[in-house]
Write a protein that holds these residues in place. Structure first.
Motif, PDB file in Angstrom:
ATOM      1  N   SER A 129      13.466  -8.944  -5.603  1.00  0.00           N
ATOM      2  CA  SER A 129      13.921  -9.643  -4.402  1.00  0.00           C
ATOM      3  C   SER A 129      12.780  -9.756  -3.407  1.00  0.00           C
ATOM      4  CB  SER A 129      15.092  -8.886  -3.756  1.00  0.00           C
ATOM      5  OG  SER A 129      15.398  -9.408  -2.490  1.00  0.00           O
ATOM      6  N   SER A 130      12.842 -10.765  -2.566  1.00  0.00           N
ATOM      7  CA  SER A 130      11.831 -10.949  -1.523  1.00  0.00           C
ATOM      8  C   SER A 130      12.173 -10.191  -0.252  1.00  0.00           C
ATOM      9  CB  SER A 130      11.692 -12.444  -1.191  1.00  0.00           C
ATOM     10  OG  SER A 130      12.938 -12.963  -0.724  1.00  0.00           O
ATOM     11  N   SER A 131      13.347  -9.549  -0.223  1.00  0.00           N
ATOM     12  CA  SER A 131      13.759  -8.809   0.967  1.00  0.00           C
ATOM     13  C   SER A 131      12.889  -7.568   1.165  1.00  0.00           C
ATOM     14  CB  SER A 131      15.222  -8.394   0.850  1.00  0.00           C
ATOM     15  OG  SER A 131      15.577  -7.501   1.890  1.00  0.00           O
ATOM     16  N   ALA A 132      12.454  -7.338   2.406  1.00  0.00           N
ATOM     17  CA  ALA A 132      11.635  -6.161   2.708  1.00  0.00           C
ATOM     18  C   ALA A 132      12.426  -4.872   2.536  1.00  0.00           C
ATOM     19  CB  ALA A 132      11.108  -6.245   4.141  1.00  0.00           C
ATOM     20  N   TRP A 133      13.764  -4.969   2.619  1.00  0.00           N
ATOM     21  CA  TRP A 133      14.583  -3.765   2.483  1.00  0.00           C
ATOM     22  C   TRP A 133      14.560  -3.219   1.065  1.00  0.00           C
ATOM     23  CZ3 TRP A 133      15.496  -1.306   6.646  1.00  0.00           C
ATOM     24  CH2 TRP A 133      15.628  -1.996   7.860  1.00  0.00           C
ATOM     25  N   ARG A 134      14.049  -3.990   0.134  1.00  0.00           N
ATOM     26  CA  ARG A 134      13.879  -3.488  -1.223  1.00  0.00           C
ATOM     27  C   ARG A 134      12.845  -2.358  -1.269  1.00  0.00           C
ATOM     28  NH1 ARG A 134      17.862  -4.817  -4.922  1.00  0.00           N
ATOM     29  NH2 ARG A 134      18.535  -6.955  -4.551  1.00  0.00           N
ATOM     30  N   PHE A 135      12.055  -2.257  -0.218  1.00  0.00           N
ATOM     31  CA  PHE A 135      11.049  -1.195  -0.156  1.00  0.00           C
ATOM     32  C   PHE A 135      11.662   0.129   0.279  1.00  0.00           C
ATOM     33  CE2 PHE A 135       8.495  -4.923  -0.193  1.00  0.00           C
ATOM     34  CZ  PHE A 135       7.231  -4.574  -0.615  1.00  0.00           C
ATOM     35  N   ALA A 136      12.825   0.090   0.917  1.00  0.00           N
ATOM     36  CA  ALA A 136      13.401   1.297   1.510  1.00  0.00           C
ATOM     37  C   ALA A 136      13.705   2.411   0.499  1.00  0.00           C
ATOM     38  CB  ALA A 136      14.651   0.938   2.311  1.00  0.00           C
ATOM     39  N   PRO A 137      14.353   2.132  -0.636  1.00  0.00           N
ATOM     40  CA  PRO A 137      14.648   3.240  -1.570  1.00  0.00           C
ATOM     41  C   PRO A 137      13.398   3.950  -2.060  1.00  0.00           C
ATOM     42  CG  PRO A 137      15.958   1.303  -2.107  1.00  0.00           C
ATOM     43  CD  PRO A 137      14.956   0.863  -1.097  1.00  0.00           C
ATOM     44  N   GLY A 138      12.371   3.189  -2.423  1.00  0.00           N
ATOM     45  CA  GLY A 138      11.137   3.804  -2.892  1.00  0.00           C
ATOM     46  C   GLY A 138      10.458   4.613  -1.814  1.00  0.00           C
ATOM     47  N   LEU A 139      10.408   4.077  -0.590  1.00  0.00           N
ATOM     48  CA  LEU A 139       9.769   4.797   0.518  1.00  0.00           C
ATOM     49  C   LEU A 139      10.547   6.050   0.870  1.00  0.00           C
ATOM     50  CD1 LEU A 139       8.743   1.792   2.822  1.00  0.00           C
ATOM     51  CD2 LEU A 139       7.226   3.266   1.493  1.00  0.00           C
ATOM     52  N   LEU A 140      11.880   6.005   0.765  1.00  0.00           N
ATOM     53  CA  LEU A 140      12.689   7.191   1.020  1.00  0.00           C
ATOM     54  C   LEU A 140      12.351   8.290   0.013  1.00  0.00           C
ATOM     55  CD1 LEU A 140      14.998   8.656   2.484  1.00  0.00           C
ATOM     56  CD2 LEU A 140      16.590   7.581   0.866  1.00  0.00           C
ATOM     57  N   LEU A 141      12.266   7.932  -1.260  1.00  0.00           N
ATOM     58  CA  LEU A 141      11.912   8.915  -2.286  1.00  0.00           C
ATOM     59  C   LEU A 141      10.519   9.485  -2.057  1.00  0.00           C
ATOM     60  CD1 LEU A 141      13.304   7.243  -5.545  1.00  0.00           C
ATOM     61  CD2 LEU A 141      14.160   9.303  -4.417  1.00  0.00           C
ATOM     62  N   ILE A 142       9.584   8.634  -1.677  1.00  0.00           N
ATOM     63  CA  ILE A 142       8.219   9.106  -1.410  1.00  0.00           C
ATOM     64  C   ILE A 142       8.215  10.070  -0.231  1.00  0.00           C
ATOM     65  CG2 ILE A 142       5.929   8.375  -0.590  1.00  0.00           C
ATOM     66  CD1 ILE A 142       6.353   5.811  -2.265  1.00  0.00           C
ATOM     67  N   GLY A 143       8.975   9.735   0.811  1.00  0.00           N
ATOM     68  CA  GLY A 143       9.064  10.627   1.967  1.00  0.00           C
ATOM     69  C   GLY A 143       9.670  11.972   1.601  1.00  0.00           C
ATOM     70  N   LEU A 144      10.742  11.958   0.813  1.00  0.00           N
ATOM     71  CA  LEU A 144      11.375  13.202   0.379  1.00  0.00           C
ATOM     72  C   LEU A 144      10.416  14.034  -0.464  1.00  0.00           C
ATOM     73  CD1 LEU A 144      14.931  11.882  -0.596  1.00  0.00           C
ATOM     74  CD2 LEU A 144      14.415  13.472   1.270  1.00  0.00           C
ATOM     75  N   GLY A 145       9.733  13.383  -1.390  1.00  0.00           N
ATOM     76  CA  GLY A 145       8.831  14.098  -2.277  1.00  0.00           C
ATOM     77  C   GLY A 145       7.665  14.718  -1.560  1.00  0.00           C
ATOM     78  N   VAL A 146       7.005  13.943  -0.698  1.00  0.00           N
ATOM     79  CA  VAL A 146       5.862  14.464   0.046  1.00  0.00           C
ATOM     80  C   VAL A 146       6.299  15.575   0.988  1.00  0.00           C
ATOM     81  CG1 VAL A 146       4.106  13.893   1.780  1.00  0.00           C
ATOM     82  CG2 VAL A 146       4.515  12.336  -0.132  1.00  0.00           C
ATOM     83  N   GLY A 147       7.439  15.404   1.650  1.00  0.00           N
ATOM     84  CA  GLY A 147       7.929  16.432   2.558  1.00  0.00           C
ATOM     85  C   GLY A 147       8.208  17.753   1.868  1.00  0.00           C
ATOM     86  N   VAL A 148       8.713  17.703   0.628  1.00  0.00           N
ATOM     87  CA  VAL A 148       9.012  18.920  -0.120  1.00  0.00           C
ATOM     88  C   VAL A 148       7.749  19.710  -0.442  1.00  0.00           C
ATOM     89  CG1 VAL A 148       9.741  19.731  -2.412  1.00  0.00           C
ATOM     90  CG2 VAL A 148      11.215  18.207  -1.108  1.00  0.00           C
ATOM     91  N   MET A 149       6.641  19.010  -0.728  1.00  0.00           N
ATOM     92  CA  MET A 149       5.456  19.728  -1.216  1.00  0.00           C
ATOM     93  C   MET A 149       4.370  19.949  -0.175  1.00  0.00           C
ATOM     94  SD  MET A 149       3.804  16.838  -3.718  1.00  0.00           S
ATOM     95  CE  MET A 149       3.671  15.110  -3.248  1.00  0.00           C
ATOM     96  N   LEU A 150       4.495  19.395   1.011  1.00  0.00           N
ATOM     97  CA  LEU A 150       3.455  19.578   2.025  1.00  0.00           C
ATOM     98  C   LEU A 150       3.237  21.046   2.366  1.00  0.00           C
ATOM     99  CD1 LEU A 150       4.042  16.707   4.636  1.00  0.00           C
ATOM    100  CD2 LEU A 150       2.087  16.987   3.112  1.00  0.00           C
TER     101      LEU A 150
END
Length: 466
Positions: A356-377
């Motif tokens: 999809s061309s919608s920018a909101w398609r980026f949200a699920p991936g960015l959420l997972l990246i945020g969760l993952g990085v936050g867990v291991m920092l």
């Protein structure tokens, strides 16, 4: 080692955590200003990428000398000096008439200021919190603010840019610096400064020059292949010279910039690899996604910033649970889980962008990246810092922060160079695939960490001597 005083140390953590927040914020907030800055200063996306990368690189190159100066000048004095230099750079960036002045203010002065103030943050945190659980809580607060700063940089930067201008984002940084200086009156240095302690000037020059040459070589990849190879080769030769200089000084009984003993701990070495890789992925994804949304999809600063709210929420949610997680899971398990979730997030970003061309398609991936990085920092930092006794905290803090910031600069340089070379969906996919493959290196290092989370012998001995 000083005993922990619960009241004072909680108050001390506020300015220290805010300092980490604003430095991390500065590393990512420019990502959503790419179009505005390039138009206002009559430059290109490549020019803005260079400014962002140089800021992260100056931090990486000077973080080790900053850690040594913290021992020599005193943690509090070095912290305040860094704040003043950083604030000056923020004001200069806010009024910059062209790219050159912006680089001087943001990349150079803010980079130098960060290199001076960040090592004291981690040294003070380590000295004031002596047991693993309380230190995890303290590092959790500091690293949570750092992660939030990095992830919220695009959102806050976008809001400020859209409401006022990109220059106001630098004015905001200067204002936060003033607040931190006021709050830092609560900070008391637990150890006296050591002015007679020698400073390895030649080592500082060689290490900084080597790192700068390597990253500049990567930035030159899309312009001139031979220049890239030449800079990389020269950079590695200078770094080899630096390590030879370290060994020579140690044989002569002198104090080098970076003791070779810091690399004799297998646990710490693996922890440093995980730190470098997690920041490489976070900052690489941040620049790549932000630049793609603005230059290819045509989104403005605030639209781009809002999309990154997902990453901010992910980092906030997982980082603030650092103490709870530390009590229930080993540091190794947390770092492994963080890499798995982050790599999955990059995979989701790749999969959904073509749907999809919608920018909101980026949200699920960015959420997972945020969760993952936050867990291991937090566990990554704690693994490294806890591997060394009190007298080596200045050196390992500088090395740890240098390695993390080098990862940030490499992420922006590598992924950004791939994207800028094409500025297309294919270039975006190539950059994300590169970041995902790099994450596998960090995952392998995390798997190689020993089971359990007890501190290593040197750190344990230091705790017993307290």
């Amino acid at each position: 080692m000083p005993r922990q005083a619960p009241g004072p140390t909680r108050r001390v953590l506020l300015p220290l955590a805010l300092a980490q927040f604003i430095c991390s914020f500065a590393g990512s907030n420019m990502n959503v200003m790419i179009t505005d800055i390039s138009h206002d200063l009559d430059t290109t996306v490549k020019g803005v990428q260079v400014a962002i990368t140089l800021f992260l690189l100056v931090m990486a190159a000077l973080m080790i000398p900053g850690g040594k100066l913290a021992d020599r000048w005193g943690r509090k004095r070095c912290f305040v000096a860094g704040l003043l230099v950083y604030g000056t750079g923020a004001v200069l960036s806010a009024v910059s008439p062209g790219l050159g002045v912006l680089i001087l203010g943001n990349s150079i002065l803010e980079g130098i200021g960060t290199a001076l103030l960040i090592p004291p943050v981690y040294i003070l945190t380590t000295l004031l919190f002596t047991d693993l659980t309380s230190r995890a809580r303290a590092f959790g607060a500091v690293m949570a603010m750092g992660g939030i700063g990095a992830a919220a940089g695009p959102l806050l930067g976008g809001l400020i840019t859209a409401a006022i201008s990109w220059r106001a984002a630098f004015a905001f940084q200067a204002l936060v610096i003033v607040v931190i200086i006021v709050l830092s009156r609560e900070v008391e240095d637990p150890l006296p400064p050591d002015p007679p302690k020698p400073f390895d000037t030649s080592g500082a020059v060689l290490s900084a020059a080597g790192l700068v040459l390597v990253v500049m070589g990567i930035l030159a990849a899309d312009d001139n292949l031979w220049l890239m190879l030449g800079l990389l080769l020269l950079g590695f030769l200078v770094l080899a010279w630096f390590f030879r200089n370290v060994r020579a000084k140690e044989r002569a009984g002198e104090d080098p910039l970076l003791p070779s003993s810091l690399f004799r701990s297998r646990i710490s070495n693996l922890g440093l690899v995980t730190q470098n890789t997690q920041w490489l992925m976070l900052m690489g994804v941040s620049f790549t996604a932000a630049a793609y949304l603005q230059t290819v999809r045509g989104y403005d600063a605030i639209q781009t910033g809002v999309v990154f709210t997902a990453a901010t929420l992910g980092i906030l949610a997982s980082s603030l649970r650092a103490e709870w997680l530390a009590k229930r899971y080993s540091q190794r398990a947390l770092v492994i889980a963080g890499f798995v979730v982050t790599i999955c997030g990059i995979g989701v970003l790749l999969a959904l962008v073509s749907v999809s061309s919608s920018a909101w398609r980026f949200a699920p991936g960015l959420l997972l990246i945020g969760l993952g990085v936050g867990v291991m920092l937090t566990p990554s930092v704690n693994v490294v810092q806890s591997a060394f006794p009190e007298e080596q905290q200045g050196a390992i803090s500088g090395l740890s922060r240098s390695v993390s910031n080098l990862g940030s600069s490499l992420g922006t340089a590598i992924a950004g160079t791939i994207l800028v070379a094409g500025l297309s969906t294919h270039a975006y996919a190539a950059a994300m695939i590169t970041l995902g493959l790099t994450g596998l290196i960090g995952l392998a290092a995390a798997v190689a960490l020993p089971h359990g989370q007890a501190p290593t012998a040197p750190a344990a001995a230091a705790h017993r001597a307290d």
